[in-house]
Design a protein around this motif. Structure first.
Motif, PDB file in Angstrom:
ATOM      1  N   ARG A  66       0.864  -1.185   0.000  1.00  0.00           N
ATOM      2  CA  ARG A  66       0.000   0.000   0.000  1.00  0.00           C
ATOM      3  C   ARG A  66       0.899   1.233   0.000  1.00  0.00           C
ATOM      4  NH1 ARG A  66      -4.743  -1.336   4.472  1.00  0.00           N
ATOM      5  NH2 ARG A  66      -5.510  -3.263   3.501  1.00  0.00           N
ATOM      6  N   TRP A  67       1.373   1.607  -1.173  1.00  0.00           N
ATOM      7  CA  TRP A  67       2.409   2.634  -1.256  1.00  0.00           C
ATOM      8  C   TRP A  67       1.899   4.029  -0.914  1.00  0.00           C
ATOM      9  CZ3 TRP A  67       7.088   0.861  -1.136  1.00  0.00           C
ATOM     10  CH2 TRP A  67       7.308  -0.448  -1.569  1.00  0.00           C
ATOM     11  N   GLN A  68       0.573   4.197  -0.797  1.00  0.00           N
ATOM     12  CA  GLN A  68       0.046   5.494  -0.383  1.00  0.00           C
ATOM     13  C   GLN A  68       0.046   5.638   1.139  1.00  0.00           C
ATOM     14  OE1 GLN A  68      -1.640   2.985  -1.498  1.00  0.00           O
ATOM     15  NE2 GLN A  68      -3.693   2.820  -0.630  1.00  0.00           N
ATOM     16  N   GLU A  69       0.348   4.549   1.873  1.00  0.00           N
ATOM     17  CA  GLU A  69       0.391   4.584   3.336  1.00  0.00           C
ATOM     18  C   GLU A  69       1.836   4.547   3.815  1.00  0.00           C
ATOM     19  OE1 GLU A  69      -2.135   1.842   5.369  1.00  0.00           O
ATOM     20  OE2 GLU A  69      -3.676   1.894   3.797  1.00  0.00           O
ATOM     21  N   VAL A  70       2.080   5.178   4.972  1.00  0.00           N
ATOM     22  CA  VAL A  70       3.431   5.287   5.508  1.00  0.00           C
ATOM     23  C   VAL A  70       3.475   4.725   6.927  1.00  0.00           C
ATOM     24  CG1 VAL A  70       5.331   6.864   6.043  1.00  0.00           C
ATOM     25  CG2 VAL A  70       3.825   7.340   4.105  1.00  0.00           C
ATOM     26  N   VAL A  71       4.486   3.892   7.202  1.00  0.00           N
ATOM     27  CA  VAL A  71       4.706   3.323   8.532  1.00  0.00           C
ATOM     28  C   VAL A  71       5.734   4.189   9.253  1.00  0.00           C
ATOM     29  CG1 VAL A  71       5.499   1.299   9.804  1.00  0.00           C
ATOM     30  CG2 VAL A  71       4.245   1.002   7.669  1.00  0.00           C
ATOM     31  N   PRO A  72       5.444   4.701  10.469  1.00  0.00           N
ATOM     32  CA  PRO A  72       6.419   5.539  11.180  1.00  0.00           C
ATOM     33  C   PRO A  72       7.757   4.827  11.371  1.00  0.00           C
ATOM     34  CG  PRO A  72       4.282   5.604  12.269  1.00  0.00           C
ATOM     35  CD  PRO A  72       4.193   4.534  11.228  1.00  0.00           C
ATOM     36  N   ALA A  73       8.842   5.566  11.252  1.00  0.00           N
ATOM     37  CA  ALA A  73      10.187   4.996  11.375  1.00  0.00           C
ATOM     38  C   ALA A  73      10.770   5.312  12.734  1.00  0.00           C
ATOM     39  CB  ALA A  73      11.092   5.543  10.283  1.00  0.00           C
ATOM     40  N   ARG A  74      10.485   4.487  13.702  1.00  0.00           N
ATOM     41  CA  ARG A  74      11.107   4.636  15.019  1.00  0.00           C
ATOM     42  C   ARG A  74      12.318   3.718  15.075  1.00  0.00           C
ATOM     43  NH1 ARG A  74       9.094   8.405  14.399  1.00  0.00           N
ATOM     44  NH2 ARG A  74       7.246   9.356  15.312  1.00  0.00           N
ATOM     45  N   GLY A  75      13.278   4.026  14.241  1.00  0.00           N
ATOM     46  CA  GLY A  75      14.466   3.197  14.133  1.00  0.00           C
ATOM     47  C   GLY A  75      14.393   2.312  12.909  1.00  0.00           C
ATOM     48  N   CYS A  76      15.555   1.941  12.382  1.00  0.00           N
ATOM     49  CA  CYS A  76      15.674   0.994  11.277  1.00  0.00           C
ATOM     50  C   CYS A  76      16.956   0.213  11.514  1.00  0.00           C
ATOM     51  CB  CYS A  76      15.730   1.708   9.925  1.00  0.00           C
ATOM     52  SG  CYS A  76      16.076   0.603   8.538  1.00  0.00           S
ATOM     53  N   LEU A  77      16.853  -1.095  11.646  1.00  0.00           N
ATOM     54  CA  LEU A  77      18.013  -1.916  11.995  1.00  0.00           C
ATOM     55  C   LEU A  77      18.997  -2.063  10.839  1.00  0.00           C
ATOM     56  CD1 LEU A  77      16.333  -4.714  14.133  1.00  0.00           C
ATOM     57  CD2 LEU A  77      17.440  -2.607  14.888  1.00  0.00           C
ATOM     58  N   LEU A  78      18.600  -1.654   9.639  1.00  0.00           N
ATOM     59  CA  LEU A  78      19.535  -1.682   8.517  1.00  0.00           C
ATOM     60  C   LEU A  78      20.375  -0.413   8.444  1.00  0.00           C
ATOM     61  CD1 LEU A  78      17.457  -3.272   5.616  1.00  0.00           C
ATOM     62  CD2 LEU A  78      18.661  -4.358   7.515  1.00  0.00           C
ATOM     63  N   ALA A  79      19.989   0.606   9.218  1.00  0.00           N
ATOM     64  CA  ALA A  79      20.719   1.879   9.221  1.00  0.00           C
ATOM     65  C   ALA A  79      21.776   1.874  10.317  1.00  0.00           C
ATOM     66  CB  ALA A  79      19.752   3.034   9.436  1.00  0.00           C
ATOM     67  N   PRO A  80      22.926   2.484  10.074  1.00  0.00           N
ATOM     68  CA  PRO A  80      23.940   2.583  11.125  1.00  0.00           C
ATOM     69  C   PRO A  80      23.476   3.521  12.234  1.00  0.00           C
ATOM     70  CG  PRO A  80      24.585   3.873   9.217  1.00  0.00           C
ATOM     71  CD  PRO A  80      23.350   3.117   8.825  1.00  0.00           C
TER      72      PRO A  80
END
Length: 456
Positions: A149-163
């Motif tokens: 559902r590309w019109q919806e956004v999930v909040p980013a409270r951290g991302c384990l792929l990011a340093p």
């Protein structure tokens, strides 16, 4: 399917190329994310097109031995990863099978080595692109697109792929946006101001970029306050940009770039060279594995001091420049003029007078480049996901290089392309897959082909 949605029990038979589980029930064929082969699962039907059904796993009744608990709190709804529930050695085996099956379907034979994985498959991304969404109370927030559902956004409270530290800009930008009363962009109505936040990092240099993407406006509200907050809150900040996107599409289109503070680009090192990375620049998002990819390609290519070399789809010269240090002459061909100019600049800085670069379509410039070299011993190509195409591969065959090294990010197009080259008297000598994107289904593959002298 609303009220008609029904629950079924399935036994997962295999994974497709996107990492979704596949199962059959009668004449129906189910596709279910978050499942593994051999598992018995309870599934809710989400979407049906005749006998093809998209399902959502409700309960894992009998888990596979390699199932693990996904550590990311956004896993499932977020569309960024699809394999966190599979142990990492299982992910590598799955990617190896992808390469094996794609080449087998194309009728291509050759020895396939085990996938080169990462010792620490987390925190590897040097670039993140987050999208603005709107909370139920109207407050803007940053996150990732919801799966399916590309019109919806999930909040980013951290991302384990990011340093660690790369996401430090997110709460700062969210607080600024809320304080200014700014509206997220809606791609359906084309209304709203806030579009995206791009974060980049030079893993070797420690330099970070924050780029705010918005719709056009005469000025940025409280620009000084935003700059001050980000300078204080983002360690290693070297580039702070305001990017204007005037396209109605949800895909990023850069129409203007305003430097708010610092430099217009950051720097990263790869193969002992420094690369200038702007907001739009293509650069491998996993620097550590990109180093291994470069080393693997060079090892399989075995460039010699008398070799004349072509580097097709050469980008900024990531392969061309180290090849030029080892070979007699190198010509790189790339469609993107900006990348070619960057490659030329890097060659001048390195004093590599034997490296030249041509801007334009590979299929048109390849014969011209071969003529300029007076023949070619080695051709390396690193095409996009769509592959090089039959015309390019046949022109490679007619150029009769002794060796071809194909760097692929798509096993399916790799197999198709090789079928066009093999009839010119080539055999696959080595196939080395690499994992550049842990916890996703993507796999990179380096293939060496040698010309069979008897065929010539």
């Amino acid at each position: 399917m609303g009220a008609e949605a029904q629950m079924v029990e399935l036994v997962i038979e295999a994974l497709d190329r996107d990492g979704a589980g596949l199962a059959s029930l009668g004449r129906d064929r189910y596709r279910v994310h978050g499942t593994l082969p051999g598992e018995r699962v309870r599934v809710r039907e989400v979407r049906r097109r005749r006998r093809r059904v998209e399902g959502q796993v409700v309960e894992v009744l009998q888990p596979a031995p390699q199932r693990v608990e996904a550590p990311c709190p956004h896993y499932g709804p977020c569309g960024g990863c699809s394999l966190q529930h599979l142990a990492y050695d299982g992910q590598l085996a799955f990617k190896g099978r992808q390469v094996q099956e794609a080449l087998a379907r194309a009728g291509v034979e050759g020895p396939i080595a085990p996938v080169l994985g990462m010792e620490e498959p987390w925190g590897y991304r040097n670039k993140l692109e987050l999208t603005f969404g709107r909370a139920s109370d109207g407050t803007p927030f940053l996150g990732f697109h919801r799966r399916g559902r590309w019109q919806e956004v999930v909040p980013a409270r951290g991302c384990l792929l990011a340093p660690g530290g790369l996401l430090a800009a997110v709460p700062i930008v969210e607080r600024w946006a809320a304080a200014q009363g700014l509206e997220p962009y809606d791609p359906r109505t084309h209304a709203g101001f806030l579009r995206a936040l791009i974060l980049r990092e030079g893993r070797a240099t420690g330099q970070r970029m924050v780029a705010l993407v918005t719709s056009p406006a005469p000025e940025l509200p409280d620009q000084e306050g935003l700059v001050a907050a980000l300078r204080q809150g983002v360690a290693g900040l070297a580039s702070l940009l305001w990017v204007v996107d005037d396209s109605p599409s949800d895909a990023l289109t850069v129409s203007q770039v305003h430097r708010l503070w610092g430099k217009e680009a950051i720097e990263e090192e790869l193969g002992g060279r420094r690369y200038r990375i702007g907001v739009e620049s293509f650069f491998q998002t996993n620097t550590q594995q990109a180093e291994r990819l470069l080393a693997t390609a060079l090892a399989l290519a075995e460039p010699g001091p008398a070799d004349r070399v072509l580097d097709l789809f050469c980008g900024v010269g990531t392969f061309s420049l180290p090849l030029a240090e080892r070979a007699a002459q190198v010509i790189g061909i790339e469609w993107v003029e900006e990348a070619v100019e960057h490659a030329r600049r890097l060659a001048r800085e390195a004093g590599l007078t034997n490296a030249r670069f041509l801007a334009g379509p590979v299929r048109l410039l390849l014969p011209e480049a071969v003529a300029q070299l007076g023949g070619v011993e080695l051709i390396l190509l690193d095409p996009p996901r769509s592959g090089a195409g039959g015309k390019v591969m046949r022109k490679i065959g007619r150029a009769r290089p002794q060796r071809v090294v194909y760097v692929s990010c798509n096993p399916q197009t790799l197999g198709d392309d090789l079928t066009h080259l093999l009839p010119f008297g080539y055999r696959v000598s080595q196939v080395q897959p690499l994992d550049l994107f842990p916890h996703t289904p993507h796999v990179e593959t380096v293939v060496r082909l040698d010309r069979i002298e008897a065929a010539g």
